[in-house]
Design a protein around this motif. Structure first.
Motif, PDB file in Angstrom:
ATOM      1  N   VAL A   2       0.834  -1.206   0.000  1.00 45.74           N
ATOM      2  CA  VAL A   2       0.000   0.000   0.000  1.00 45.74           C
ATOM      3  C   VAL A   2       0.867   1.253   0.000  1.00 45.74           C
ATOM      4  CG1 VAL A   2      -1.625   1.332   1.416  1.00 45.74           C
ATOM      5  CG2 VAL A   2      -1.983  -1.118   1.069  1.00 45.74           C
ATOM      6  N   ALA A   3       1.933   1.260   0.807  1.00 48.83           N
ATOM      7  CA  ALA A   3       2.773   2.460   0.953  1.00 48.83           C
ATOM      8  C   ALA A   3       3.453   2.850  -0.351  1.00 48.83           C
ATOM      9  CB  ALA A   3       3.812   2.231   2.041  1.00 48.83           C
ATOM     10  N   VAL A   4       3.943   1.878  -1.102  1.00 52.11           N
ATOM     11  CA  VAL A   4       4.621   2.180  -2.359  1.00 52.11           C
ATOM     12  C   VAL A   4       3.657   2.846  -3.343  1.00 52.11           C
ATOM     13  CG1 VAL A   4       5.693   1.160  -4.403  1.00 52.11           C
ATOM     14  CG2 VAL A   4       6.378   0.388  -2.125  1.00 52.11           C
ATOM     15  N   GLN A   5       2.416   2.374  -3.383  1.00 55.70           N
ATOM     16  CA  GLN A   5       1.462   2.882  -4.366  1.00 55.70           C
ATOM     17  C   GLN A   5       0.748   4.155  -3.915  1.00 55.70           C
ATOM     18  OE1 GLN A   5      -0.666  -0.449  -6.711  1.00 55.70           O
ATOM     19  NE2 GLN A   5      -0.325  -1.393  -4.706  1.00 55.70           N
ATOM     20  N   TRP A   6       0.407   4.249  -2.611  1.00 60.40           N
ATOM     21  CA  TRP A   6      -0.440   5.356  -2.152  1.00 60.40           C
ATOM     22  C   TRP A   6       0.102   6.078  -0.926  1.00 60.40           C
ATOM     23  CZ3 TRP A   6      -3.360   0.442  -2.406  1.00 60.40           C
ATOM     24  CH2 TRP A   6      -3.727   0.144  -3.725  1.00 60.40           C
ATOM     25  N   GLY A   7       1.344   5.797  -0.556  1.00 57.81           N
ATOM     26  CA  GLY A   7       2.004   6.544   0.498  1.00 57.81           C
ATOM     27  C   GLY A   7       1.343   6.459   1.855  1.00 57.81           C
ATOM     28  N   VAL A   8       1.600   7.481   2.655  1.00 56.90           N
ATOM     29  CA  VAL A   8       1.043   7.531   4.013  1.00 56.90           C
ATOM     30  C   VAL A   8      -0.474   7.538   3.983  1.00 56.90           C
ATOM     31  CG1 VAL A   8       0.855   8.970   6.078  1.00 56.90           C
ATOM     32  CG2 VAL A   8       3.080   8.660   4.991  1.00 56.90           C
ATOM     33  N   ILE A   9      -1.043   8.176   2.974  1.00 56.33           N
ATOM     34  CA  ILE A   9      -2.509   8.223   2.861  1.00 56.33           C
ATOM     35  C   ILE A   9      -3.062   6.803   2.813  1.00 56.33           C
ATOM     36  CG2 ILE A   9      -4.450   8.979   1.450  1.00 56.33           C
ATOM     37  CD1 ILE A   9      -2.663  11.234   0.398  1.00 56.33           C
ATOM     38  N   GLY A  10      -2.475   5.949   1.987  1.00 54.43           N
ATOM     39  CA  GLY A  10      -2.937   4.576   1.871  1.00 54.43           C
ATOM     40  C   GLY A  10      -2.730   3.778   3.143  1.00 54.43           C
ATOM     41  N   VAL A  11      -1.578   3.979   3.800  1.00 51.27           N
ATOM     42  CA  VAL A  11      -1.295   3.246   5.037  1.00 51.27           C
ATOM     43  C   VAL A  11      -2.299   3.619   6.126  1.00 51.27           C
ATOM     44  CG1 VAL A  11       0.395   2.895   6.875  1.00 51.27           C
ATOM     45  CG2 VAL A  11       1.149   2.997   4.488  1.00 51.27           C
ATOM     46  N   VAL A  12      -2.654   4.889   6.214  1.00 51.93           N
ATOM     47  CA  VAL A  12      -3.647   5.326   7.206  1.00 51.93           C
ATOM     48  C   VAL A  12      -4.987   4.644   6.945  1.00 51.93           C
ATOM     49  CG1 VAL A  12      -5.018   7.296   7.993  1.00 51.93           C
ATOM     50  CG2 VAL A  12      -2.545   7.530   7.697  1.00 51.93           C
ATOM     51  N   VAL A  13      -5.401   4.572   5.693  1.00 47.74           N
ATOM     52  CA  VAL A  13      -6.673   3.924   5.353  1.00 47.74           C
ATOM     53  C   VAL A  13      -6.611   2.429   5.662  1.00 47.74           C
ATOM     54  CG1 VAL A  13      -8.310   3.405   3.502  1.00 47.74           C
ATOM     55  CG2 VAL A  13      -7.206   5.639   3.585  1.00 47.74           C
TER      56      VAL A  13
END
Length: 417
Positions: free
Chosen positions: A332-343
């Motif tokens: 998730v982090a590689v594709q969508w960064g911190v935003i994705g990790v939070v979700v």
């Protein structure tokens, strides 16, 4: 008679239940059948769906979080450098999360949630029998390659995930039956649970399962056992583990690969299973550091690995190219960064909080989330087909049952006051 059933919301709801049961029963055996039954389940919900009530239900955080991850995957296609085919291919693993709110909504209203659990358990028990037959008669396997011993369909990782969930999942009903002094049924379920463990000890087991089984048992013990019982059972498990270690060459070989894989990777750079994971994680952390806020976009992972690969030496781990870093957080982090990790972490946390009470549904739901969280340290199991659907079905059905029970308690409290 048929026309009457076609006009009956209750009949359509019952049909949805049966297709959910068939989906769970077919999942250990066939991805195609599971997909077909799941599609039919969703279609049968449409004729009498209360759209207003459903949309209102979707406003709950437990529904918003998985929907948000799917939307993020779609929006993430806009800043990815991958081809559009690769971008939409990378969206596909997240789409199953849209079924989760549907299952939560339906099983809040259905009383047949336990049937789904029983169907999955019985199906896995039959698969265990087939696993033993294939172990002794490899020609019975329908797989083209016979590298994995005792595997009739799919692979040893999926099979180990199923058997682990069933074996540890049976601990709660066994304890409840013993407290009610229903010893025969408790003994039957104990034998069934042990059969799953025996299969993993003597036939085949994944290393991920070896790591997560103690964690799952620990969660069960802390929530449902007294300290004295925990001490006794822990001692028994240690003795059982030591005995299994002595009598099972297969178990020793699986455990020994932890050290040997790491040593061969560190000393020679060989692409061993553990070595590749370390290589994928190291590079993925670097990719994340390059675009920490919104990531590189949906489907960008393979292209990033291609840029840093060392094709000059094709026999080293550093030359491997992959679109999945074998860690859900890094994926998730590689594709969508911190935003994705939070979700992603919002999904796990919200679903863990949903299963804080007592009862079978709370226990099964909690176990499904815990298993997914810890196995996702070594794989992208929320996005993988098999483990992802185990999560969607398990949390969806158990969560719906929990919400239904909470509403019943609220109504009883209001009636009593």
């Amino acid at each position: 008679m048929l026309s009457r059933r076609l006009r009956s919301p209750a009949a359509w709801s019952e049909t949805v239940d049966w297709f959910a049961i068939l989906t769970a029963a077919s999942l250990p055996w066939s991805t195609s059948l599971a997909a077909i039954f799941n599609t039919l389940m969703l279609l049968c919900m449409l004729p009498f769906l209360d759209v207003r009530a459903f949309l209102q239900f979707l406003k709950r955080p437990i529904c918003i979080a998985p929907i948000a991850l799917v939307l993020l995957a779609l929006v993430g296609t806009l800043w990815s450098d991958a081809s559009w085919g690769a971008r939409f291919y990378a969206v596909n693993p997240t789409v199953k999360l849209l079924v989760l709110p549907v299952l939560l909504y339906h099983f809040e209203r259905s009383s047949r949630g336990r049937w789904v659990f029983v169907a999955f358990l019985v199906s896995c028990a039959l698969l265990s029998v087939m696993s033993w037959l294939v172990a002794f008669y490899p020609d019975l396997s329908i797989k083209s390659d016979r590298v994995e011993r005792g595997i009739f369909v799919k692979n040893y990782i999926d099979q180990s995930q199923e058997f682990t969930l069933c074996a540890v999942g049976l601990a709660y009903p066994i304890v409840m039956l013993l407290r009610e002094k229903r010893y025969r049924l408790a003994g039957l379920l104990t034998a069934l649970a042990l059969s799953f463990f025996v299969n993993m000890v003597f036939v085949i087991v994944s290393r991920t399962a070896l790591v997560t089984i103690p964690v799952m048992f620990g969660v069960f013990a802390l929530l449902h056992l007294r300290w004295r019982s925990i001490a006794i059972i822990s001692a028994a498990l240690l003795v059982g583990a030591a005995l299994a270690w002595q009598v099972s060459p297969q178990l020793r070989r699986t455990a020994d690969t932890f050290a040997s894989d790491y040593t061969r990777y560190v000393e020679k750079g060989e692409p061993t299973s553990m070595g590749l994971r370390i290589e994928f994680w190291r590079k993925s952390i670097g990719f994340f550091a390059e675009a920490p806020i919104k990531g590189h976009g949906t489907g960008s992972t393979r292209g990033l690995f291609e840029k840093v690969a060392t094709p000059a030496d094709q026999h080293r781990a550093s030359s491997e190219v992959i679109g999945n870093p074998h860690n859900q957080t890094l994926n998730v982090a590689v594709q969508w960064g911190v935003i994705g990790v939070v979700v992603l972490y919002a999904i796990w946390i919200l679903h863990l909080l949903l299963f804080r009470g007592d009862g079978l549904a709370n226990y099964v739901g909690l176990l499904v989330v815990v298993q997914n969280v810890f196995t996702s340290l070594f794989n992208s199991h929320l996005f993988d087909f098999h483990e992802g659907w185990m999560y969607v079905i398990g949390v969806g059905v158990a969560g719906g049952m929990v919400i239904r029970a909470q509403q019943a308690e609220t109504k009883m409290g209001e009636a009593g006051s």
